[in-house]
Motif scaffolding. Structure first.
Motif, PDB file in Angstrom:
ATOM      1  N   GLY A 198       0.788  -1.227   0.000  1.00  0.00           N
ATOM      2  CA  GLY A 198       0.000   0.000   0.000  1.00  0.00           C
ATOM      3  C   GLY A 198       0.817   1.273   0.000  1.00  0.00           C
TER       4      GLY A 198
ATOM      5  N   TYR B  61      -0.140   4.159  -2.323  1.00  0.00           N
ATOM      6  CA  TYR B  61      -1.310   4.909  -1.884  1.00  0.00           C
ATOM      7  C   TYR B  61      -0.900   5.977  -0.871  1.00  0.00           C
ATOM      8  CZ  TYR B  61      -4.244   1.601  -4.288  1.00  0.00           C
ATOM      9  OH  TYR B  61      -4.845   0.865  -5.258  1.00  0.00           O
TER      10      TYR B  61
ATOM     11  N   PRO C 192      -5.059  -2.108   3.792  1.00  0.00           N
ATOM     12  CA  PRO C 192      -5.885  -2.645   2.701  1.00  0.00           C
ATOM     13  C   PRO C 192      -7.231  -1.928   2.557  1.00  0.00           C
ATOM     14  CG  PRO C 192      -4.896  -4.442   3.923  1.00  0.00           C
ATOM     15  CD  PRO C 192      -4.592  -3.188   4.690  1.00  0.00           C
ATOM     16  N   LEU C 193      -7.778  -1.406   3.645  1.00  0.00           N
ATOM     17  CA  LEU C 193      -9.048  -0.687   3.558  1.00  0.00           C
ATOM     18  C   LEU C 193      -8.915   0.561   2.685  1.00  0.00           C
ATOM     19  CD1 LEU C 193     -11.990  -0.250   4.448  1.00  0.00           C
ATOM     20  CD2 LEU C 193     -11.083   1.023   6.404  1.00  0.00           C
TER      21      LEU C 193
ATOM     22  N   ARG D  96      -6.627   1.037   0.413  1.00  0.00           N
ATOM     23  CA  ARG D  96      -6.388   0.553  -0.954  1.00  0.00           C
ATOM     24  C   ARG D  96      -7.696   0.211  -1.638  1.00  0.00           C
ATOM     25  NH1 ARG D  96      -2.391  -4.211  -0.890  1.00  0.00           N
ATOM     26  NH2 ARG D  96      -2.848  -4.105  -3.099  1.00  0.00           N
ATOM     27  N   HIS D  97      -8.592  -0.446  -0.919  1.00  0.00           N
ATOM     28  CA  HIS D  97      -9.876  -0.839  -1.493  1.00  0.00           C
ATOM     29  C   HIS D  97     -10.733   0.388  -1.814  1.00  0.00           C
ATOM     30  CE1 HIS D  97     -13.416  -3.226  -2.283  1.00  0.00           C
ATOM     31  NE2 HIS D  97     -14.098  -2.487  -1.412  1.00  0.00           N
ATOM     32  N   LEU D  98     -10.753   1.369  -0.911  1.00  0.00           N
ATOM     33  CA  LEU D  98     -11.584   2.550  -1.104  1.00  0.00           C
ATOM     34  C   LEU D  98     -11.080   3.440  -2.238  1.00  0.00           C
ATOM     35  CD1 LEU D  98     -12.280   3.555   2.612  1.00  0.00           C
ATOM     36  CD2 LEU D  98     -13.867   2.500   0.992  1.00  0.00           C
ATOM     37  N   CYS D  99      -9.780   3.521  -2.423  1.00  0.00           N
ATOM     38  CA  CYS D  99      -9.212   4.442  -3.419  1.00  0.00           C
ATOM     39  C   CYS D  99      -8.777   3.753  -4.708  1.00  0.00           C
ATOM     40  CB  CYS D  99      -8.008   5.169  -2.812  1.00  0.00           C
ATOM     41  SG  CYS D  99      -8.445   6.169  -1.401  1.00  0.00           S
ATOM     42  N   GLN D 100      -8.996   2.477  -4.812  1.00  0.00           N
ATOM     43  CA  GLN D 100      -8.511   1.727  -5.961  1.00  0.00           C
ATOM     44  C   GLN D 100      -9.131   2.214  -7.266  1.00  0.00           C
ATOM     45  OE1 GLN D 100      -9.191  -2.464  -5.690  1.00  0.00           O
ATOM     46  NE2 GLN D 100      -7.567  -2.936  -7.122  1.00  0.00           N
TER      47      GLN D 100
ATOM     48  N   GLU E 153      -6.110   3.473  -9.439  1.00  0.00           N
ATOM     49  CA  GLU E 153      -5.727   2.407 -10.358  1.00  0.00           C
ATOM     50  C   GLU E 153      -6.741   2.328 -11.487  1.00  0.00           C
ATOM     51  OE1 GLU E 153      -4.833  -1.352  -8.630  1.00  0.00           O
ATOM     52  OE2 GLU E 153      -3.839  -0.458  -6.921  1.00  0.00           O
TER      53      GLU E 153
END
Length: 107
Positions: free
Chosen positions: A34, A37, A83-84, A86-90, A94
């Motif tokens: 991460g 990020y 990871p949270l 990463r999931h929210l901003c993916q 990305e």
């Protein structure tokens, strides 16, 4: 000679760094994944703090204030690597290549 010595030192330091990198998964492996990020998102937090005038406080001129700010920055960096986040901003950070090319070409 100085250039060769500097080059030798840089190679030695690079080898030492790579020797410290673990070869298997550890508890901090997801945090390492991460780091892009944290690198991309910390600017928003830093600019917001600057805009609000948090850096101009008198408390930063004392060692305890500097230590507090350092610990806060470390905690925020760790939080941005989770990871949270990463999931929210993916979806924003990305952007899939196919979607980008579709938007550019119109097909």
């Amino acid at each position: 000679m100085t250039t060769l010595a500097t080059f030798a030192c840089s190679l030695t330091l690079a080898a030492c760094f790579l020797a410290c990198v673990p070869r298997h998964r550890t508890w901090f492996t997801p945090l390492g994944a991460g780091t892009p990020y944290a690198h991309l998102l910390y600017g928003f937090l830093a600019r917001s703090a600057e805009h609000e005038g948090w850096y101009g406080g008198v408390w930063l001129r004392h060692p305890t204030g500097a230590a507090t700010l350092t610990l806060l920055a470390a905690a925020l960096t760790t939080a941005l690597c989770t990871p949270l986040v990463r999931h929210l901003c993916q979806a924003v950070l990305e952007n899939p290549l196919r979607r980008t090319l579709t938007q550019l070409t119109g097909r």
